[in-house]
Design a protein around this motif. Structure first.
Motif, PDB file in Angstrom:
ATOM      1  N   THR A   1       0.817  -1.220   0.000  1.00  0.00           N
ATOM      2  CA  THR A   1       0.000   0.000   0.000  1.00  0.00           C
ATOM      3  C   THR A   1       0.849   1.266   0.000  1.00  0.00           C
ATOM      4  O   THR A   1       0.311   2.360  -0.069  1.00  0.00           O
ATOM      5  CB  THR A   1      -0.925   0.042   1.243  1.00  0.00           C
TER       6      THR A   1
ATOM      7  N   SER B   1      -6.068   1.835   4.048  1.00  0.00           N
ATOM      8  CA  SER B   1      -4.968   1.618   3.105  1.00  0.00           C
ATOM      9  C   SER B   1      -5.475   0.886   1.874  1.00  0.00           C
ATOM     10  O   SER B   1      -6.327   0.001   1.967  1.00  0.00           O
ATOM     11  CB  SER B   1      -3.849   0.817   3.765  1.00  0.00           C
TER      12      SER B   1
ATOM     13  N   GLU C   1      -4.376  -1.030  -1.848  1.00  0.00           N
ATOM     14  CA  GLU C   1      -3.292  -1.680  -2.576  1.00  0.00           C
ATOM     15  C   GLU C   1      -2.928  -0.871  -3.826  1.00  0.00           C
ATOM     16  O   GLU C   1      -3.819  -0.356  -4.513  1.00  0.00           O
ATOM     17  CB  GLU C   1      -3.674  -3.106  -2.968  1.00  0.00           C
TER      18      GLU C   1
END
Length: 183
Positions: free
Chosen positions: A87, A124, A126
């Protein structure tokens, strides 16, 4: 879901700004805090362009002020994605200042910002992978790995419960310090 990959070139950002008297400190040089603000902006733009998401600054690993920047110089910042994790991304930024009357260009700063992609709820997110398509991108990725490894080692060495300064007293004797701490 398959992983998408982008080259560093796809996310690269360049900004230029003329340095004004309002950007200067008491000694007549451009204020470091102003440069840090610009660095944060370009790191955000570069990371957001790579991740296609809102990004936040997680850490600033290195900010090396190498040469002062003068009023009237044209500052150019170049940002590139040097590393991607799940992330997070490391954005490398090079700052140069050009005297627009003489054409002389000087390297003024190098910085590394760790940025994290966030979704609309603040979680968060990806990020896309990074294509290492030349020697420079490979070196930048490996240098980022080394900086992270050194940071982890430093944390492991000094931030554990049974740390004692006794192990370092000989080393501290080499420096201009007076240790008065006693357990």
């Amino acid at each position: 879901m398959s992983i998408r990959y982008k080259s560093a070139a796809e996310s690269r950002i360049t900004i230029s700004e003329l340095m004004l008297p309002s950007h200067s400190n008491f000694s007549g040089k451009i204020h470091g805090g102003y440069i840090l603000s610009l660095l944060d902006q370009i790191a955000f733009a570069c990371a957001s362009k790579h991740s296609r998401a809102y990004c936040v600054t997680a850490s600033v690993d290195t900010v090396d002020f190498l040469n002062p920047i003068e009023i009237g110089e044209l500052v150019t910042m170049r940002a590139s994605i040097n590393y991607v994790g799940r992330t997070s991304m490391v954005v490398g930024i090079r700052v140069e200042a050009e005297n627009i009357q003489t054409g002389v260009v000087k390297h003024c700063n190098s910085s590394y910002f760790t940025m994290v992609a966030r979704d609309d709820d603040g979680h968060s997110l990806e990020v896309d992978g990074l294509v290492l398509d030349d020697l420079t991108t490979i070196k930048r990725f490996l240098k980022a790995l080394k900086r992270m490894e050194m940071k982890r080692k430093r944390t492991d060495e000094f931030d554990h419960e049974d740390f004692t300064p006794d192990d370092y007293m000989k080393e501290l004797e080499k420096y201009k310090v007076k240790v008065t701490y006693r357990e």
